[in-house]
Design a protein around this motif. Structure first.
Motif, PDB file in Angstrom:
ATOM      1  N   GLY A 161      35.397 -67.558  -6.836  1.00  0.00           N
ATOM      2  CA  GLY A 161      35.065 -68.804  -6.160  1.00  0.00           C
ATOM      3  C   GLY A 161      33.717 -69.402  -6.474  1.00  0.00           C
ATOM      4  O   GLY A 161      33.389 -70.474  -5.958  1.00  0.00           O
ATOM      5  N   PHE A 162      32.906 -68.761  -7.328  1.00  0.00           N
ATOM      6  CA  PHE A 162      31.530 -69.213  -7.478  1.00  0.00           C
ATOM      7  C   PHE A 162      31.110 -69.424  -8.933  1.00  0.00           C
ATOM      8  O   PHE A 162      29.934 -69.642  -9.208  1.00  0.00           O
ATOM      9  CB  PHE A 162      30.584 -68.202  -6.818  1.00  0.00           C
ATOM     10  CG  PHE A 162      31.041 -67.800  -5.440  1.00  0.00           C
ATOM     11  CD1 PHE A 162      30.873 -68.658  -4.370  1.00  0.00           C
ATOM     12  CD2 PHE A 162      31.662 -66.592  -5.225  1.00  0.00           C
ATOM     13  CE1 PHE A 162      31.318 -68.310  -3.108  1.00  0.00           C
ATOM     14  CE2 PHE A 162      32.106 -66.230  -3.954  1.00  0.00           C
ATOM     15  CZ  PHE A 162      31.926 -67.090  -2.899  1.00  0.00           C
ATOM     16  N   THR A 163      32.034 -69.358  -9.849  1.00  0.00           N
ATOM     17  CA  THR A 163      31.698 -69.501 -11.260  1.00  0.00           C
ATOM     18  C   THR A 163      32.487 -70.645 -11.888  1.00  0.00           C
ATOM     19  O   THR A 163      33.653 -70.859 -11.563  1.00  0.00           O
ATOM     20  CB  THR A 163      32.020 -68.212 -12.032  1.00  0.00           C
ATOM     21  OG1 THR A 163      33.373 -67.824 -11.768  1.00  0.00           O
ATOM     22  CG2 THR A 163      31.095 -67.092 -11.597  1.00  0.00           C
ATOM     23  N   PRO A 164      31.873 -71.393 -12.802  1.00  0.00           N
ATOM     24  CA  PRO A 164      32.610 -72.454 -13.495  1.00  0.00           C
ATOM     25  C   PRO A 164      33.619 -71.867 -14.470  1.00  0.00           C
ATOM     26  O   PRO A 164      33.480 -70.735 -14.934  1.00  0.00           O
ATOM     27  CB  PRO A 164      31.503 -73.223 -14.231  1.00  0.00           C
ATOM     28  CG  PRO A 164      30.351 -72.301 -14.326  1.00  0.00           C
ATOM     29  CD  PRO A 164      30.459 -71.329 -13.195  1.00  0.00           C
ATOM     30  N   PHE A 165      34.650 -72.664 -14.789  1.00  0.00           N
ATOM     31  CA  PHE A 165      35.602 -72.245 -15.804  1.00  0.00           C
ATOM     32  C   PHE A 165      36.109 -73.478 -16.542  1.00  0.00           C
ATOM     33  O   PHE A 165      36.097 -74.592 -16.025  1.00  0.00           O
ATOM     34  CB  PHE A 165      36.762 -71.436 -15.213  1.00  0.00           C
ATOM     35  CG  PHE A 165      37.615 -72.161 -14.209  1.00  0.00           C
ATOM     36  CD1 PHE A 165      38.810 -72.764 -14.587  1.00  0.00           C
ATOM     37  CD2 PHE A 165      37.233 -72.236 -12.885  1.00  0.00           C
ATOM     38  CE1 PHE A 165      39.610 -73.420 -13.652  1.00  0.00           C
ATOM     39  CE2 PHE A 165      38.023 -72.878 -11.936  1.00  0.00           C
ATOM     40  CZ  PHE A 165      39.211 -73.474 -12.327  1.00  0.00           C
TER      41      PHE A 165
END
Length: 250
Positions: A161-165
């Motif tokens: 939930g806390f990292t870009p992709f």
């Protein structure tokens, strides 16, 4: 037998403790500096649909979701219904309620304040594919699991939930109107970060901006400058594309 079992678990423990390299954890694309690349911001008003029983992903037996349940299908439901016939649809995201993205759905409306589960989001946008260029969707954060579809085709999935992709959509982007649908599942379990037992609320939603980014066929995916153990400063530039090898970088 006990010695054999003990040896087996020692072997399993040794495998589990093997170091994982940074390259093994590295995503397929990073698109460093995405904010300054060509593209468009897809933030704003999206429509949404709650999926209490997760039937948009699978039916109750775990099989492929029935077509009438698939929120991500690329079809004008209202137009099909206007023609009459026997087609039957449970949901139509084109006529769904509105929610602002980015944001946590728990703060959007009172009825979603304590909702924990799967919600489908849809955003239509216009685009113009450019020959020789590549196109990517970059999500800065989706909490917690994301199922991404463009024009009815699954593009990819992400957990965390806390990292870009970043997902490539070069072959799926079409001239004119495009339909982007994202299934967001806020459910946590014993393997998620954090787990399902916490001392704070676990908000769900597309919580940071979404961008459609265009790049050349071969582009700089990441650039890093760091201090080496020997005290020297070293830089690294990583290219993505068919012409990545031996390219001069400015």
């Amino acid at each position: 037998m006990k010695k054999l079992l003990a040896a087996f678990w020692i072997f399993i423990g040794a495998i589990a403790s093997l170091p994982v390299t940074a390259d093994e954890l590295r995503p397929a694309f990073l698109l460093t500096g995405a904010l300054h690349r060509d593209g468009q911001d897809l933030s704003g008003q999206w429509t949404y649909s709650k999926d209490l029983y997760r039937t948009g992903l699978t039916d109750i037996n775990g099989w492929v979701a029935k077509s009438r349940m698939q929120r991500y299908r690329d079809i004008d439901v209202a137009a099909v219904e206007a023609k009459g016939g026997v087609d039957f649809f449970e949901f139509d995201l084109d006529r769904g309620p509105i929610i602002n993205v980015p944001g946590a759905w728990n703060a959007a409306t009172p009825e979603l304040r304590y909702y924990d589960g799967l919600i489908w989001f849809q955003r239509k946008f216009d685009a113009q594919p450019i020959p020789g260029k590549r196109a990517f969707l970059r999500f800065e954060a989706v909490n917690y699991r994301a199922y991404v579809y463009l024009n009815g085709k699954e593009v990819g999935r992400h957990e965390g939930g806390f990292t870009p992709f970043v997902l490539e959509v070069t072959g799926l982007l079409r001239a004119g109107e495009n339909r982007l649908v994202v299934g967001v599942d806020s459910t946590h379990d014993a393997q998620s970060i954090p787990t399902f037992i916490t001392d704070w609320d676990l908000y769900g939603g597309i919580t940071r901006p979404v961008r459609l980014v265009t790049t050349p066929a071969t582009f700089i995916d990441d650039a890093v400058v760091g201090l080496r153990p020997d005290g020297r400063i070293a830089g690294e530039v990583r290219l993505q594309g068919a012409q990545a090898g031996g390219e001069a970088v400015t």
